[in-house]
Write a protein that holds these residues in place. Structure first.
Motif, PDB file in Angstrom:
ATOM      1  N   THR A   1       0.856  -1.177   0.000  1.00  0.00           N
ATOM      2  CA  THR A   1       0.000   0.000   0.000  1.00  0.00           C
ATOM      3  C   THR A   1       0.896   1.231   0.000  1.00  0.00           C
ATOM      4  O   THR A   1       1.798   1.353   0.829  1.00  0.00           O
ATOM      5  N   VAL A   2       0.642   2.117  -0.962  1.00  0.00           N
ATOM      6  CA  VAL A   2       1.425   3.340  -1.106  1.00  0.00           C
ATOM      7  C   VAL A   2       0.530   4.524  -0.761  1.00  0.00           C
ATOM      8  O   VAL A   2      -0.608   4.598  -1.210  1.00  0.00           O
ATOM      9  N   THR A   3       1.043   5.439   0.050  1.00  0.00           N
ATOM     10  CA  THR A   3       0.275   6.616   0.435  1.00  0.00           C
ATOM     11  C   THR A   3       0.779   7.836  -0.328  1.00  0.00           C
ATOM     12  O   THR A   3       1.950   7.911  -0.692  1.00  0.00           O
ATOM     13  N   GLY A   4      -0.131   8.761  -0.586  1.00  0.00           N
ATOM     14  CA  GLY A   4       0.233  10.028  -1.207  1.00  0.00           C
ATOM     15  C   GLY A   4      -0.071  10.132  -2.686  1.00  0.00           C
ATOM     16  O   GLY A   4       0.060  11.203  -3.264  1.00  0.00           O
ATOM     17  N   MET A   5      -0.476   9.041  -3.329  1.00  0.00           N
ATOM     18  CA  MET A   5      -0.781   9.104  -4.757  1.00  0.00           C
ATOM     19  C   MET A   5      -2.174   9.718  -4.947  1.00  0.00           C
ATOM     20  O   MET A   5      -3.122   9.316  -4.288  1.00  0.00           O
ATOM     21  N   THR A   6      -2.267  10.691  -5.878  1.00  0.00           N
ATOM     22  CA  THR A   6      -3.542  11.373  -6.088  1.00  0.00           C
ATOM     23  C   THR A   6      -3.990  11.419  -7.542  1.00  0.00           C
ATOM     24  O   THR A   6      -5.117  11.811  -7.820  1.00  0.00           O
ATOM     25  N   CYS A   7      -3.096  11.050  -8.472  1.00  0.00           N
ATOM     26  CA  CYS A   7      -3.449  11.201  -9.889  1.00  0.00           C
ATOM     27  C   CYS A   7      -2.694  10.189 -10.747  1.00  0.00           C
ATOM     28  O   CYS A   7      -1.875   9.419 -10.260  1.00  0.00           O
TER      29      CYS A   7
ATOM     30  N   VAL B   1      11.474  -2.120  -2.743  1.00  0.00           N
ATOM     31  CA  VAL B   1      10.227  -1.485  -3.172  1.00  0.00           C
ATOM     32  C   VAL B   1      10.059  -0.150  -2.448  1.00  0.00           C
ATOM     33  O   VAL B   1       9.713   0.860  -3.058  1.00  0.00           O
ATOM     34  N   ARG B   2      10.344  -0.147  -1.145  1.00  0.00           N
ATOM     35  CA  ARG B   2      10.236   1.094  -0.360  1.00  0.00           C
ATOM     36  C   ARG B   2      11.136   2.179  -0.956  1.00  0.00           C
ATOM     37  O   ARG B   2      10.723   3.325  -1.134  1.00  0.00           O
ATOM     38  N   ALA B   3      12.375   1.826  -1.274  1.00  0.00           N
ATOM     39  CA  ALA B   3      13.321   2.796  -1.837  1.00  0.00           C
ATOM     40  C   ALA B   3      12.817   3.337  -3.174  1.00  0.00           C
ATOM     41  O   ALA B   3      12.909   4.546  -3.442  1.00  0.00           O
ATOM     42  N   ALA B   4      12.270   2.480  -4.016  1.00  0.00           N
ATOM     43  CA  ALA B   4      11.756   2.905  -5.324  1.00  0.00           C
ATOM     44  C   ALA B   4      10.545   3.819  -5.159  1.00  0.00           C
ATOM     45  O   ALA B   4      10.425   4.844  -5.837  1.00  0.00           O
ATOM     46  N   VAL B   5       9.649   3.468  -4.242  1.00  0.00           N
ATOM     47  CA  VAL B   5       8.460   4.282  -3.990  1.00  0.00           C
ATOM     48  C   VAL B   5       8.880   5.652  -3.447  1.00  0.00           C
ATOM     49  O   VAL B   5       8.348   6.687  -3.863  1.00  0.00           O
ATOM     50  N   GLU B   6       9.855   5.671  -2.552  1.00  0.00           N
ATOM     51  CA  GLU B   6      10.330   6.936  -1.996  1.00  0.00           C
ATOM     52  C   GLU B   6      11.026   7.774  -3.066  1.00  0.00           C
ATOM     53  O   GLU B   6      10.902   9.001  -3.081  1.00  0.00           O
ATOM     54  N   GLU B   7      11.729   7.115  -3.975  1.00  0.00           N
ATOM     55  CA  GLU B   7      12.378   7.823  -5.085  1.00  0.00           C
ATOM     56  C   GLU B   7      11.324   8.515  -5.952  1.00  0.00           C
ATOM     57  O   GLU B   7      11.554   9.606  -6.481  1.00  0.00           O
ATOM     58  N   ALA B   8      10.150   7.892  -6.070  1.00  0.00           N
ATOM     59  CA  ALA B   8       9.049   8.473  -6.837  1.00  0.00           C
ATOM     60  C   ALA B   8       8.338   9.583  -6.053  1.00  0.00           C
ATOM     61  O   ALA B   8       7.501  10.290  -6.615  1.00  0.00           O
ATOM     62  N   GLY B   9       8.638   9.692  -4.755  1.00  0.00           N
ATOM     63  CA  GLY B   9       8.070  10.776  -3.965  1.00  0.00           C
ATOM     64  C   GLY B   9       6.903  10.367  -3.071  1.00  0.00           C
ATOM     65  O   GLY B   9       6.173  11.231  -2.590  1.00  0.00           O
ATOM     66  N   TYR B  10       6.762   9.077  -2.836  1.00  0.00           N
ATOM     67  CA  TYR B  10       5.621   8.572  -2.042  1.00  0.00           C
ATOM     68  C   TYR B  10       6.148   7.669  -0.936  1.00  0.00           C
ATOM     69  O   TYR B  10       7.341   7.462  -0.818  1.00  0.00           O
ATOM     70  N   GLU B  11       5.234   7.124  -0.134  1.00  0.00           N
ATOM     71  CA  GLU B  11       5.643   6.268   0.981  1.00  0.00           C
ATOM     72  C   GLU B  11       4.868   4.967   0.977  1.00  0.00           C
ATOM     73  O   GLU B  11       3.690   4.932   0.629  1.00  0.00           O
ATOM     74  N   LEU B  12       5.561   3.901   1.420  1.00  0.00           N
ATOM     75  CA  LEU B  12       4.851   2.643   1.679  1.00  0.00           C
ATOM     76  C   LEU B  12       4.158   2.784   3.020  1.00  0.00           C
ATOM     77  O   LEU B  12       4.738   3.303   3.980  1.00  0.00           O
ATOM     78  N   ALA B  13       2.909   2.331   3.108  1.00  0.00           N
ATOM     79  CA  ALA B  13       2.212   2.326   4.397  1.00  0.00           C
ATOM     80  C   ALA B  13       2.860   1.290   5.282  1.00  0.00           C
ATOM     81  O   ALA B  13       3.377   0.264   4.806  1.00  0.00           O
ATOM     82  N   ALA B  14       2.847   1.533   6.582  1.00  0.00           N
ATOM     83  CA  ALA B  14       3.491   0.615   7.535  1.00  0.00           C
ATOM     84  C   ALA B  14       2.804  -0.726   7.525  1.00  0.00           C
ATOM     85  O   ALA B  14       1.630  -0.845   7.276  1.00  0.00           O
TER      86      ALA B  14
END
Length: 69
Positions: free
Chosen positions: A8-14, A56-69
């Motif tokens: 689950t990734v948080t912060g995606m809106t579009c 996966v966490r590092a890639a998601v953070e590189e995209a500017g978002y966060e993995l949910a805990a």
């Protein structure tokens, strides 16, 4: 044999968010498919081998978002 894991990734809106996450996670060695469900934030990663959550966490953070805990 394919490995499939859902995060689950948080912060995606579009759709731009979806493309960013798909591109970054898809660049991880061994990943063969990335499916993002924007309304739920679910990201399903299919790969040829087990991919550690830290990658996966590092890639998601590189995209500017966060993995949910």
């Amino acid at each position: 044999m394919a490995e499939t894991t859902t995060y689950t990734v948080t912060g995606m809106t579009c759709e731009h968010c979806v493309r960013s996450v798909t591109e970054e996670v898809g660049a991880i060695e061994g990943v063969t498919d990335v499916a993002v469900d924007l309304p739920t934030g679910k990201v399903t990663v299919t790969s040829t081998r087990e991919i550690g959550a830290e990658h996966v966490r590092a890639a998601v953070e590189e995209a500017g978002y966060e993995l949910a805990a």
